[in-house]
Structures are given as C-alpha cells and as structure tokens.
Design an enzyme around this catalytic site. Structure first.
Site, short mmCIF file in Angstrom:
data_model
loop_
_atom_site.label_atom_id
_atom_site.label_comp_id
_atom_site.label_asym_id
_atom_site.label_seq_id
_atom_site.Cartn_x
_atom_site.Cartn_y
_atom_site.Cartn_z
N ARG B 252 34.59 -63.45 66.40
CA ARG B 252 35.51 -64.41 65.80
C ARG B 252 36.89 -63.76 65.75
O ARG B 252 37.17 -62.98 64.86
CB ARG B 252 35.03 -64.75 64.38
N HIS B 256 38.29 -66.68 59.32
CA HIS B 256 37.14 -67.59 59.16
C HIS B 256 37.63 -69.04 59.21
O HIS B 256 37.12 -69.86 59.96
CB HIS B 256 36.42 -67.32 57.84
N TYR B 265 38.79 -57.62 54.65
CA TYR B 265 37.46 -57.09 54.92
C TYR B 265 37.23 -56.53 56.32
O TYR B 265 36.16 -56.01 56.60
CB TYR B 265 36.39 -58.15 54.59
C1 LIG Z 1 24.96 -73.97 52.65
C2 LIG Z 1 26.32 -73.38 52.74
N1 LIG Z 1 26.62 -72.27 52.03
C3 LIG Z 1 27.85 -71.74 52.09
C4 LIG Z 1 28.81 -72.29 52.86
C5 LIG Z 1 30.21 -71.68 52.92
N2 LIG Z 1 30.43 -71.09 54.23
C6 LIG Z 1 31.08 -71.77 55.19
S1 LIG Z 1 31.09 -70.97 56.63
C7 LIG Z 1 30.25 -69.65 56.00
C8 LIG Z 1 29.90 -68.50 56.87
C9 LIG Z 1 29.13 -68.93 58.08
O1 LIG Z 1 28.91 -67.85 58.91
P1 LIG Z 1 28.21 -68.01 60.32
O2 LIG Z 1 26.95 -68.77 60.19
O3 LIG Z 1 28.13 -66.66 60.92
O4 LIG Z 1 29.21 -68.93 61.16
P2 LIG Z 1 30.74 -68.64 61.52
O5 LIG Z 1 31.55 -69.19 60.40
O6 LIG Z 1 30.91 -67.20 61.71
O7 LIG Z 1 30.98 -69.43 62.77
C10 LIG Z 1 29.98 -69.87 54.65
C11 LIG Z 1 29.29 -68.92 53.77
C12 LIG Z 1 28.47 -73.44 53.59
N3 LIG Z 1 29.37 -74.06 54.37
N4 LIG Z 1 27.24 -73.97 53.52
#
Ligand SMILES: Cc1ncc(C[n+]2csc(CCOP(=O)(O)OP(=O)(O)O)c2C)c(N)n1
Ligand SMILES: [Mg+2]
Lengths: 325, 359
Positions: B252, B256, B265
């Site tokens: 990424r 985020h 971080y």
């Molecule tokens: C059930 C849930 N918990 C928490 C969140 C908050 N949240 C949004 S994105 C994220 C991280 C997701 O990481 P990853 O699956 O690696 O996908 P990336 O964002 O890196 O594409 C979090 C914790 C959410 N959207 N849904």
C-alpha cells in the site's frame, strides 16, 4: 481545571484508571502505536507497554470474546471498537455471552469489561461510520450503557465505567471528540456522583427536552435560541439503567416533553422514555410526548445526513408543537 | 517474503521476463498495452481521488496506489459473467468490471451508499465492513455451482481481513462445497497501522492447506504473474476442482485513507524500498524491452490519463446531490407504511420553510 477536548479527556481518564489499577488492560485495532484512529489511546502503549495496551488482530468477535476470557482471569479489559458500524461482528459475544455470563454463573463470574464505541453521525463519513446502535445494547439485559456528553463527564464516567463490575457499553459521541471543556483532573472519582443517572444540564420551566450523547449540545443550543419558551434540558447519560426519576421530576414541573436522539425512532430510546413518562406523568402532561429522531432508514450518504439528523430547527419545531398543543 | 515456496514471478523489477516453472502465461503485445493502459488510467484516477479529497470534493479516499498490477491483473482474467466482490480499495477491479470513474467516486463523495448495479456489471458494491464480502462471494459461487453454470467468482480482501471470522468461514464454505471461487488476498503489508510482518501465524497463502485447498503466493506487483495464477485458479474453479487462495504480495504505497497519517507507524525507507518495485514501471520496462510499446504509445496513454483526470475533476463536482426524500427510496422492495409516513413528514417539514420564505 484544564481545558481539553473530549478525546483528550477520555485519554486522561483511561490513563488515570490504568495508573490506579494494574489489572486494567486496553485492547483494540490500531490503539497502540497509532493511538487509535481518533487518538483516544494516544501515548498509552508507550507509557504502559504492549502488555497493557494490546494491538489486536482485525477481528471484533475475537476482541470481545477474548476480553471475556481476560476478565475471567482477573483483568479489567477496556475494549475499543473502531467505529459503531463495526461492532456487529462482535454481536454474539456481546449480547449472548458477555451480557449473560454473570447471571448464568450465579454471580460467581464478574465481567468488568468496558466496550468503548465511537458512535453517531455528523462527521461527513462514508457508510458504517455514523451509526447509533445504542438501542440494541439497551435492549439487552446484563449490559450497562452510558454516553458522556462533554469532556468533563467523559473524564469521570470513563473511570467509573472501568470501576464497574458490570459490562459497560461506553458510547463516545464522536462528533463531540474535539469539543473542549474545563476538566477537573484532580476530581476524586470514588466520591463523584453516580454516573448511572441523568442530569439537568439547563434549567427551564415550559418544556423538558431529553437527550444524550451528541444531541446534548444540539439541544442546549436549541434551548438557548428559543425566543420565548424556557426549555429544561436533561442529559439522560445513563441509557441502561435509564434514570427516569430526574426526568419525571422535570416533566412534572414543565408538563411537556420532547425526546431527541440520532438513532432511528422505532423502538429507540425515545420510545422507552415516552412510555415511562407516560406511565408516571399521565395527569401532569399537557401535550403528547414528541420524539425527534433519525428516520427509520439506513444511515444516509454523508451529503444527506443533515436531513436525517435532528438539528436545532427540528428540535425547536417539536418544542413549538408541544407548546401549541 | 516468507518461509515457504518463493512467490510466483514472471517479471523482474527491471522488466526482464522470468521463467517460473509452475506458472506461465502468453500475453500478446496488444494485450500488454491494454494492461499498461488500464494500470496507468487507474493510477491517475486514484491520484485524482486523493487530490479531490484534499480539495474538499470527496469525504474520503482509499488509495490503491501500488496495487494496480494485483487488481488489474486478476480482474482482467474474468469473463463478463464471472462475479467480483471487491473492497473499498479495489478501484482497479471496479474499473476492469466497467464501473465508471464517476460511479466509483459517488460513495466517496457521500452522494450514495452504493454507486452501480452489481447485477449488470457483475461487480458487487464495495464492501467496507471488513471481510463480509468473502461470505457473499462464497454464497454466490455456491449458487453458480448449484445452477450448473461455469461462472467463477472472485472474493477480494486484504491481509487484515484474513483475521476476521467471516473470511475464515468463507474458507470453510469454499472447501466444504468445493466452490468455484478464487479467494484473492492483496497482502499490502498493512491493515491501517497493523503490520503483517511480525505476526506469528502462518503466511496467509499457507492457511489454505489447512482448510483443504491450494494456496499460492504471487508477486502482486507483477501483472503477468498475477494473471497467470489467477487464470489457473479460474480454470480450476470452472472445471469443478474447487477454490484457490491467492496471496498477492504487494504494498500500500499511499496512506490507509486520506484520514490516515502513516508516518506514525511506518518508515519512509520502507516505502522507498517498495517504490523501486513499482508495478507500472515494471510492465513498461518489459513492454519496451520486447518492442511491444514505444515512446509514442506511452505518450498517448499519458494524454489519455490527462483527459480522464479532467473528466473526473469536472464530473465529480457535478455529481448531483440527491434530493433529501431519496433517503427513503429502496429501503424496502415493497411499500412500507412507516417509510411512507416519514417521507411525508420530511416533505411537509421542508415545505414549512418554503412557506416562511414566501411570507
Ligand atoms: C469489521 C470492520 N472492522 C474494522 C474496520 C475498520 N477498518 C477499515 S480498513 C481496516 C484495515 C483493513 O486492512 P486490510 O484488510 O489489510 O485491507 P487494506 O485496507 O490494507 O486494503 C480497518 C481495521 C472495518 N472497516 N470493518
Ligand atoms: Mg492490508
């Protein structure tokens, strides 16, 4: 007295509770190094270490389920769920496990767990980030549910929630995170008034406006702006148990009640409040109890949220309607 | 990268063609140019998304910067009637499925909770609740197999999502029903501030084995390798051999979301190291090397990207804010008395202001 934001007051409350009681541990997604997406836990991992401020995997059911086990082992977990809309994966652990275990164990298993939940809208967010799920938890016996309306109460109620031997769903009105207030950080929490009660935050004589969390500021502003009526504003604060004594006393004086919340109206807190006040104040009420709430729809896209959320005008409109009845 | 088999790789970071031994793919010069065009246009769309959020035109943006090869490479393997279940970051997937840039921006501008017709485009709406779409994909694949169709389904999710119960339950369904499903994980190393590295569990692709289906690790910044493994997984799905988990190892490059501050971080060095593995540069180097593309082609795509950026910038400002009453549309498929009442209340309430204006 120190002037601080609600986010900072929550942070200070958590810090104080952790200093006082080594069994308090924090768990959640991104709460350690990042300090939480709202920075409510900022700096706590640095000062208390990774054993007390635990960055968890991205798994809400795991977080709450593990908190139950931690509590059984004698710890006092404070769990952060990142946003209101992401609490549902933990629903089973909260309503079918956490809420029932004390009773199932005939009181032998204490579950002093706090679930911190930023909630409510008004921040222009994308879907799932603006919800008001309080009624689900209030409806569930075995959970206490509380929401502070300002920084000063946030500081105290956070510590009181952690000190409670019951599971507490602690709803943080996220759009008020950045509102500042004077906080007395020397306050003796053990002697502070019980958090499980509502409070009159503005005295008035013509109408009672009951509200909680993010709507307290909205209702105070509405009350102040009303040109003729004298509005009493009651911050319910404790949604379970719901303290109706303060409210009923107020309605007995004013004879009129408007209940305000962001959550959808149907089977919401307003319905419960209206029913209880109706039962207790049948002869004193001069008008039907009116509710000003979000509509019974999924939370709308950000550009429409102003039409969904109760605002000053809608509160005033309801105040005028109970007065004109 | 991990302690298991090396990642499938068909292009070196400098754009040399490599032999893998396990996977290969034949891509024509024209198809290479199309992939390049897709990736450049998606990147431009993404960069515009970030800029538009900074200018206050979007509520939020989740950049896919750096993940273009993983998204385009996999989604371009799909047939029109195959189904994709993307996350909020999979703009390349949406693009490949024919979601228009403006449809895609609507969610982030806050004018819709959806944006397109999943049935028509064979692309589900973005899923923001992490991992939830993996179960929908499993169910969709089950439906396709019960109906005896040869449609395949791809579930997209992140590394962080593999922590969620929903994703693991999707693995269970996929294995148990031998679903025609590709479980496509973009391991971009971060789930907001949570690093994948340092976690003591098995590497993501190796989890598949325990569930009872194959997992494969692929260099997610190598569009050819991504295509090769995805094509093989789709073939497997269609021939009734069941699911495959693909772990596309990528990065990424952006925050985020636009609300995030990654400097809290992760180090600039880390980002720097990954920028040397840029998926678009890798493809252009290869295309140049074999004579599939030249400067004039790259310039042409650049011009196309400029044009897209203009269309996006102008279009996003004109995305209509729906009327307030539209909040009540489609809450139910059938008439609902409460909704009708509340819609009428809102209309009357708004009219009361109009009257004041006239008076
Ligand atoms: C059930 C849930 N918990 C928490 C969140 C908050 N949240 C949004 S994105 C994220 C991280 C997701 O990481 P990853 O699956 O690696 O996908 P990336 O964002 O890196 O594409 C979090 C914790 C959410 N959207 N849904
Ligand atoms: Mg990730």
């Amino acid at each position: 007295m120190t002037t601080m934001t609600m986010a900072a007051a929550l942070n200070a409350g958590l810090r104080r509770a952790m200093e006082r009681d080594p069994s308090v541990v924090l768990l959640g997604e991104d709460i350690g190094r990042l300090g939480g997406v709202f920075r409510v836990t900022d700096g706590l991992q640095k000062d208390f270490g990774q054993a007390r401020v635990i960055d968890t995997p991205l798994a809400e059911s795991a977080i709450v389920g593990a908190a139950i086990g931690l509590a059984m082992r004698g710890l006092r977990p404070v769990v952060e769920i990142q946003f209101d809309g992401f609490v549902y994966p933990a629903f089973d652990q909260i309503v079918a496990q956490l809420a029932k275990l004390h009773q199932r164990s005939s009181g032998t298993v204490r579950l002093p767990i706090v679930i911190r939940l930023p909630f409510g809208g008004g921040i222009g967010a994308v879907e799932h980030h603006s919800e008001s799920p309080e009624a689900y938890f209030v409806h569930t016996a075995g959970l206490r549910v509380i929401t502070p309306a300002d920084a000063a109460t946030a500081y105290v109620t956070m510590q009181q929630a952690i000190a409670s031997d019951d599971p507490v769903v602690f709803l943080e009105p996220k759009r008020r995170y950045w509102d500042k207030a004077d906080v007395d950080s020397a306050v003796d929490v053990a002697r502070a008034p019980s958090p499980w009660q509502s409070r009159v935050v503005r005295a008035g004589t013509d109408v009672t406006v009951a509200c909680y969390g993010p709507m307290v500021r909205t209702c105070l502003e509405a009350a102040q702006s009303h040109e003729s009526a004298s509005c009493e504003v009651v911050d319910l604060q404790s949604l379970s148990p719901l303290d109706t004594d303060t409210l009923i006393a107020s309605v007995r004086r004013t004879g009129r009640l408007v209940v305000v919340h962001e959550a959808s109206g149907t089977a919401g807190l307003g319905a419960e409040v209206a029913a209880r006040v109706g039962e207790a104040c049948f002869f004193e009420l001069e008008a039907p109890v009116l509710r000003v709430t979000g509509y019974d729809i999924p939370y709308p896209p950000a550009q429409l949220e102003e039409h969904h959320l109760p605002d000053l005008d809608r509160v005033l409109d309801a105040v005028d309607r109970v007065l004109a009845f | 990268m991990s302690d298991s088999e090396p990642a499938v790789r068909l292009l070196s970071p400098d754009g040399e063609r490599l032999a893998d031994g396990r996977y290969d793919i034949d891509v024509s010069d024209a198809a290479l140019r199309d992939l390049y065009r897709d990736m450049v246009l998606v990147r431009r769309l993404d960069v515009e998304g970030t800029a538009l959020q900074r200018q206050g035109e979007l509520a939020l943006w989740a950049p896919c910067l750096g993940q273009e090869a993983a998204q385009i490479g996999s989604a371009r393997c799909l047939r029109p009637t195959d189904m994709a279940f993307p996350t909020y970051r999979d703009h390349g997937v949406a693009w490949a499925r024919g979601v228009t840039p403006l449809q895609l921006l609507g969610l982030y501008r806050g004018v819709t909770n959806g944006g397109w017709d999943p049935t028509q485009l064979h692309c589900a709406l973005y899923s923001i609740v992490i991992g939830s779409q993996a179960l929908h994909a499993a169910g969709y694949a089950l439906g396709a197999s019960l109906q005896g169709s040869s449609d395949a389904t791809v579930a997209y999710f992140g590394d962080g999502a593999t922590d969620e119960g929903d994703v693991n339950e999707a693995f269970v369904l996929a294995a148990g029903f031998r679903l025609p499903l590709v479980l496509f994980c973009q391991n971009n190393q971060w789930a907001i501030s949570t690093p994948r590295e340092g976690w003591h569990g098995a590497p993501i692709h190796r989890r598949a084995e325990g569930f009872g289906f194959p997992g494969v690790l692929v260099d997610g910044n190598d569009v050819l390798a991504v295509m090769a493994v995805t094509q093989a997984a789709l073939d497997r799905a269609r021939s009734g051999d069941g699911p495959t988990l693909i772990e596309a190892f990528t990065y990424r490059m952006g925050a985020h979301t636009t609300s995030d501050d990654p400097s809290r971080y992760r180090s600039a060095d880390e980002v720097d190291a990954w920028s040397r593995r840029d998926p678009i540069r890798r493809l252009s180097a290869y295309a140049t090397r074999i004579g599939a593309a030249d400067e004039s082609f790259f310039a042409e795509v650049e011009a196309e990207a400029d044009e897209l950026a203009q269309v996006v910038r102008a279009g996003v400002r004109q995305l209509p804010v729906p009327p307030p009453e539209s909040m009540f549309d489609h809450v139910y498929a059938e008439p609902h008395a409460t909704i009708a009442e509340q819609r009428a209340f809102l209309t009357a309430y708004q009219d009361s202001f109009a009257d004041e204006g006239v008076a």
